[in-house]
Design a protein around this motif. Sequence first.
Motif, mmCIF file in Angstrom:
data_model
loop_
_atom_site.group_PDB
_atom_site.id
_atom_site.type_symbol
_atom_site.label_atom_id
_atom_site.label_comp_id
_atom_site.label_asym_id
_atom_site.label_seq_id
_atom_site.Cartn_x
_atom_site.Cartn_y
_atom_site.Cartn_z
ATOM 1 N N UNK A 175 -23.110 -3.197 6.862
ATOM 2 C CA UNK A 175 -22.357 -4.092 5.976
ATOM 3 C C UNK A 175 -22.194 -3.570 4.559
ATOM 4 N N UNK A 176 -23.230 -3.037 3.916
ATOM 5 C CA UNK A 176 -23.000 -2.512 2.558
ATOM 6 C C UNK A 176 -21.900 -1.465 2.513
ATOM 7 N N UNK A 177 -21.877 -0.568 3.509
ATOM 8 C CA UNK A 177 -20.832 0.453 3.562
ATOM 9 C C UNK A 177 -19.458 -0.169 3.807
ATOM 10 N N UNK A 178 -19.378 -1.085 4.767
ATOM 11 C CA UNK A 178 -18.091 -1.684 5.116
ATOM 12 C C UNK A 178 -17.496 -2.504 3.991
ATOM 13 N N UNK A 179 -18.311 -3.353 3.376
ATOM 14 C CA UNK A 179 -17.806 -4.226 2.317
ATOM 15 C C UNK A 179 -17.452 -3.430 1.072
ATOM 16 N N UNK A 180 -18.320 -2.470 0.689
ATOM 17 C CA UNK A 180 -18.027 -1.668 -0.505
ATOM 18 C C UNK A 180 -16.809 -0.782 -0.286
ATOM 19 N N UNK A 181 -16.658 -0.240 0.931
ATOM 20 C CA UNK A 181 -15.478 0.584 1.228
ATOM 21 C C UNK A 181 -14.206 -0.242 1.132
#
Length: 535
Positions: A175-181
């Motif tokens: 989630x951190x990667x997906x949302x920040x991306x």
Amino acid sequence: MAATTLSKHSSSSLSGSVFLITSDGRILNLPIPSRSSRDPLNWCAWKRSCAFLALMVFGIVGLVIIQAPSLMVTELSEEFTTEDMKPFRIDVLVSAPTLLLGIGAFIWIPLSLAVGRRPVFLLCSGILTGATLWAGITKSFYQLLVAVCLQGLASGIATSTMLLMIIDITFIHQRPHGISAFWSLVGSMSLVCLSLVPEVVRLGSTWHTFYLVWTIPSLAAFLLAFFFYPETYFYRPAVAFDGRVLMQSATEKVEIYQDWEEVPGGKALPQLPEKSKLVASVKELRLWGTIEGGWKSMLACYPQILMCVLNPLIFWVSILNAVAFGGMLSIGITYPTLLAAPPYSLPVGAIALVNMGAVVGALLAWPASGIMIARITRRLSMRNGGVRHAEYYLPAFVLPILSAAASVILYGLAGERKWHWIWVYVSYMLNTFGFVGLATANTLWITEAFPRWAAAAVAIVGGGSYVISFGISFAILPWIKSQGFARANIEIGVLTLVVGLVLIPVAFWGKSLRQYIHGRWAINEGGALRPQQTN
């Protein structure tokens, strides 16, 4: 035999705390995917990437369209007289979409719980395409105003429901990667496109050209949504694993049962396989599906929204987001006039390039908000025996708060003291870095700290903060006029820091307060991160 909750080595008893990393450092893929072909966690990497692409393209197109009027004020003012616009002014075309952007969150999120993510996504894509075409062909100010309001309403899905849609297709650790991306790429690409708006208008000699040209990307966004984004709102059934039955709650806890007779609701009926992949793919293109919970979940979402307003751990985030957006508005509203006036006297094309500085800030926010926070939470979880608490996401707020505050303070000083124009570009870069980072931190915190209230919490932060910022936008210029350019912006920066300092007591006492709030009020799971199938 009664169900037993996995202890520290499977899950924590506190909602918002999950056993995520095993003793050997292996990250668990949670939630556990079911065997259903409708489960988005079963999709291959290519299918999930296409779904993410559809979300991202819509986000870019929507944000460009609703921000474009701010770059076409001169052309719009030349076409519409004061009499044409009564009782409004030309700036309502800039501010009204922001208000509708916030209102959209309170419509689309609950509606997605009733009919599913896909129908809402297609509806918003269709509205955006139709409204953009309407804006391009109309010659009436009032019709243009309605069109831009519809654009703002449709784009409200990008800053609210789409965050839940990203969570639908990702495991916890992704989630951190997906949302920040998402925030970084949508923010940066929309800014690149915005820098080209003056050129598009100049080539067509009218603001109508922009809307007619952008009808094509709007239609492309609709087609991507139709063909690449199947339904992702999925009720997670109990699954058989290693000779036992595992049931995952809406808070992503796992309970173990020895056999199916002990499972609440019994064993789910097996899903009949489709005759071919083609048939399965065609079924995914249906405009309307069956969503468990339906309209009851939608109606239950609104009381949850009210409870989120009263929840200090969520309300704080909403106020912080609104204040930070107010700082962005202060820069965004005034920098064109500032750079066009002496001693800068920059041409329109050079002024628009301020957005390129903001692009750099948005792209830098990706590693700072995604990669860095993922590593921080991993390290903290390892030190805690593999259990990740929601509070481990709080460090994600530090850099964005400092950056957002520093940006408006720097901008105020640079504008009043006539520093070199490069400092205006730097301040906008810092501001965008802070806003994108803050958007990521907000989403991670509210959805992980209150997983049962995820939908309602995102509605408050994604909708409420934009409604509040709409009111702030009318206060910016009078504020600067009464306080002075530097002092007004410094006050906004200090206010951002003051609201951000709430982070300290949240870090110390947030976990206890969360436990109290969950135990007293968290009941309905219709708007949860992973809604649980109970029958």
